[in-house]
Design an enzyme around this catalytic site. Structure first.
Site, mmCIF file in Angstrom:
data_model
loop_
_atom_site.group_PDB
_atom_site.id
_atom_site.type_symbol
_atom_site.label_atom_id
_atom_site.label_comp_id
_atom_site.label_asym_id
_atom_site.label_seq_id
_atom_site.Cartn_x
_atom_site.Cartn_y
_atom_site.Cartn_z
ATOM 1 N N ASP A 191 102.426 -4.477 56.575
ATOM 2 C CA ASP A 191 102.407 -5.831 57.332
ATOM 3 C C ASP A 191 103.275 -6.803 56.548
ATOM 4 O O ASP A 191 104.094 -7.223 57.550
ATOM 5 C CB ASP A 191 100.835 -6.461 57.085
ATOM 6 C CG ASP A 191 100.271 -6.114 55.679
ATOM 7 O OD1 ASP A 191 100.817 -5.743 54.691
ATOM 8 O OD2 ASP A 191 99.093 -6.537 55.336
ATOM 9 N N ASP B 133 94.862 -1.142 42.189
ATOM 10 C CA ASP B 133 95.018 0.340 42.342
ATOM 11 C C ASP B 133 96.648 0.696 42.441
ATOM 12 O O ASP B 133 97.339 -0.380 42.657
ATOM 13 C CB ASP B 133 94.281 1.006 43.316
ATOM 14 C CG ASP B 133 94.187 0.159 44.777
ATOM 15 O OD1 ASP B 133 92.999 -0.008 45.000
ATOM 16 O OD2 ASP B 133 95.087 -0.482 45.110
ATOM 17 N N ASP C 94 98.956 2.707 44.422
ATOM 18 C CA ASP C 94 99.142 3.824 45.441
ATOM 19 C C ASP C 94 100.390 4.356 45.665
ATOM 20 O O ASP C 94 101.453 3.662 45.088
ATOM 21 C CB ASP C 94 98.736 3.060 46.870
ATOM 22 C CG ASP C 94 97.493 2.460 47.042
ATOM 23 O OD1 ASP C 94 96.567 2.923 46.356
ATOM 24 O OD2 ASP C 94 97.194 1.356 47.793
HETATM 25 P P1 ATP Z 1 95.226 -5.166 47.325
HETATM 26 O O1 ATP Z 1 95.658 -5.482 45.843
HETATM 27 O O2 ATP Z 1 94.007 -6.346 47.898
HETATM 28 O O3 ATP Z 1 94.387 -3.946 47.266
HETATM 29 P P2 ATP Z 1 97.011 -4.063 48.682
HETATM 30 O O4 ATP Z 1 98.493 -4.617 49.159
HETATM 31 O O5 ATP Z 1 97.032 -2.867 47.787
HETATM 32 O O6 ATP Z 1 96.312 -5.366 48.326
HETATM 33 P P3 ATP Z 1 95.549 -2.496 50.549
HETATM 34 O O7 ATP Z 1 94.650 -3.082 51.648
HETATM 35 O O8 ATP Z 1 94.995 -1.754 49.466
HETATM 36 O O9 ATP Z 1 96.244 -3.753 50.212
HETATM 37 O O10 ATP Z 1 96.596 -1.739 51.627
HETATM 38 C C1 ATP Z 1 97.881 -1.091 50.788
HETATM 39 C C2 ATP Z 1 99.171 -1.236 51.474
HETATM 40 O O11 ATP Z 1 98.929 -1.079 52.771
HETATM 41 C C3 ATP Z 1 99.434 -2.823 51.846
HETATM 42 O O12 ATP Z 1 100.131 -3.189 50.548
HETATM 43 C C4 ATP Z 1 100.332 -2.603 53.034
HETATM 44 O O13 ATP Z 1 101.600 -2.214 52.747
HETATM 45 C C5 ATP Z 1 99.675 -1.709 53.893
HETATM 46 N N1 ATP Z 1 98.607 -2.198 54.882
HETATM 47 C C6 ATP Z 1 97.172 -2.159 54.507
HETATM 48 N N2 ATP Z 1 96.604 -2.783 55.701
HETATM 49 C C7 ATP Z 1 97.617 -3.000 56.681
HETATM 50 C C8 ATP Z 1 97.635 -3.379 57.895
HETATM 51 N N3 ATP Z 1 96.199 -3.912 58.424
HETATM 52 N N4 ATP Z 1 98.675 -3.464 58.572
HETATM 53 C C9 ATP Z 1 99.933 -2.824 58.020
HETATM 54 N N5 ATP Z 1 99.912 -2.297 56.725
HETATM 55 C C10 ATP Z 1 98.887 -2.436 55.844
HETATM 56 MG MG MG Z 2 95.445 -1.906 47.302
#
Ligand code: ATP
Ligand code: MG
Length: 433
Positions: A133, A55, A57
């Site tokens: 994170d 996705d 964001d």
């Molecule tokens: P995916 O491709 O699996 O969705 P993602 O990096 O987009 O990976 P998400 O869980 O969708 O992961 O979260 C979006 C963003 O929010 C992450 O890239 C990170 O920057 C932040 N984030 C998410 N969860 C946490 C957390 N537990 N602590 C700190 N930052 C977080």
């Molecule tokens: Mg994501």
């Protein structure tokens, strides 16, 4: 404010045409209205690693209300921290206002184990980077200039293909222990190594998962095991002592197998075969269900439990149900399993007994069952793992492929081969009903 690294398009290779068109239009609308707005997080990371983002964001300096003014199809959601969903029909994009990390000196904001209780205050773009994170998850892409903006040394980490926690890893894992699971997930999915200082405290802190809401752990487990690298994920989770907090019964089943001789390790082989199968399905774009994952991971406990109930004199089917109830009530102490999945898992288990009945009427009825396919896949995995004879898998594979007269011939042959247990059973049951 420290000076971020701005990496121009000529150096980072992120192609803006790979960004969803609608996400681009949101970025343009917000910057056109005078706000800062960037593509952020997983999408930037994945595009830089030449992977397809799940996705797109967006992070912005605009508040949810301001976003709605610029983009009227916005719906504001969430109470504690309000997020904007910009809709295009049913599809939507998450647009979040820059958020500041919680203040570590403010003890009022962390719980007993250092967890964040309420972290949500609007902030600057830099603060928004620092509260994330891992460094590779904290990159911003500026569509207007084409620059990638890096506050945390993430470009270096990408170069080294490593996952590094922003800030002090111990503090950050304590704030949110789920970050330990996220470390394993991203390392497996993106083929990154966890940087030594980020890796070192995980094993010791693994027990903090005990304090995480079972529903959140369920969501995380799905992402872990349905990410396309399930076996590697399981191995890494076990290496850091994390798996036992998610599936204590599966961990003890694996340990039992490891303590015995390799011949009898059919459960370990079943798990390996199932995880490989799941990865294959995901790569082929086929659907996967968590019910199957649960069926596999908890199978040894259910199988042992139903054996015990049978020995106590319970009928076979009821024994499976009793064991399933025991196993689930133990499992939900660690992570919750929504009813629709646990019901399906239970069906996969209880249907295993039906593969021995090979008379035509039962066979046809069984194949029409909405869970037949899942139960059949599970039975064949058990056969491949050497837990049961492979004859049944072959027989049930063939009977699905042949036409009606051949099906009948197969059933008759099976029955005359002394496999007439089923006939006696059905007759007896009919008389009783
Ligand atoms: P995916 O491709 O699996 O969705 P993602 O990096 O987009 O990976 P998400 O869980 O969708 O992961 O979260 C979006 C963003 O929010 C992450 O890239 C990170 O920057 C932040 N984030 C998410 N969860 C946490 C957390 N537990 N602590 C700190 N930052 C977080
Ligand atoms: Mg994501």
């Amino acid at each position: 404010m420290s000076k971020p690294l701005r990496v121009p398009a000529t150096q980072h290779g992120l192609n803006p045409r790979e960004i969803d068109k609608k996400a681009r239009s949101i970025l343009q609308a917000l910057t056109g209205a005078g706000y800062e707005a960037y593509l952020v997080g997983g999408a930037v990371r994945d595009l830089l690693l030449a992977k397809h983002p799940k996705d797109f964001d967006i992070a912005t300096s605009a508040t949810p209300e301001q976003i709605k003014q610029v983009l009227p199809s916005t719906r504001i959601i969430g109470r504690r921290f309000r997020l904007a969903h910009v809709h295009f029909g049913r599809e939507y994009f998450e647009v979040a206002t820059f958020r500041a990390p919680h203040d570590e000196s403010d003890k009022g904001q962390t719980g007993d184990h250092g967890r964040i209780i309420h972290d949500n205050v609007y902030g600057t773009v830099e603060e928004d980077a620092l509260r994330r994170d891992f460094s590779v998850n904290a990159l911003f892409y500026d569509l207007e200039s084409g620059d990638v903006i890096d506050f945390v040394g993430a470009m270096d980490d990408l170069e080294k293909r490593q996952l590094r926690m922003i800030g002090d890893p111990v503090v950050r894992y304590r704030e949110d222990p789920v970050r330990m699971l996220r470390a394993v997930r991203f390392a497996a999915k993106l083929n990154l190594t966890i940087e030594p200082a980020s890796e070192a405290p995980i094993k010791e802190l693994s027990g903090l998962l005990e304090n995480i809401a079972p529903a959140r752990l369920f969501d995380e487990v799905l992402k872990l095991f349905h990410g396309g690298q399930a076996q590697k994920t399981l191995d890494t989770l076990r290496k850091y002592d994390l798996f036992v907090w998610l599936f204590p019964q599966a961990e003890s089943s694996l340990l039992e197998d490891e303590a015995g001789d390799s011949e009898s390790a059919s459960y370990t082989r079943l798990v390996a075969a199932a995880l490989k199968n799941t990865d294959k399905r995901i790569r082929a774009g086929k659907p996967v269900t968590p019910a199957f994952l649960f069926a596999v991971l908890l199978w040894k406990r259910v199988n042992d439990g139903s054996k015990m109930y049978r020995e106590l004199g319970n009928p076979a089917l009821q024994s499976v149900h009793l064991a399933a109830t025991d196993v689930f009530s133990e499992q939900v102490k660690s992570l919750s399993v929504p009813r629709r999945f646990s019901n399906m898992t239970r069906e996969i288990w209880t249907m295993q007994g039906r593969f021995q009945f090979k008379n035509m009427r039962r066979v046809m009825g069984f194949m029409d069952h909405r869970r037949f396919r899942a139960a059949y896949d599970f039975m064949c995995l058990r056969a491949h793992a050497g837990e049961i004879d492979s004859d049944d898998c072959e027989w049930w594979t063939l009977i699905q492929e042949v036409d009606e007269p051949e099906k009948l011939a197969m059933c008759q042959a099976a029955l005359s081969q002394g496999n007439n247990k089923s006939r006696g059973r059905t007759r007896r049951r009919k008389k009783n009903s």
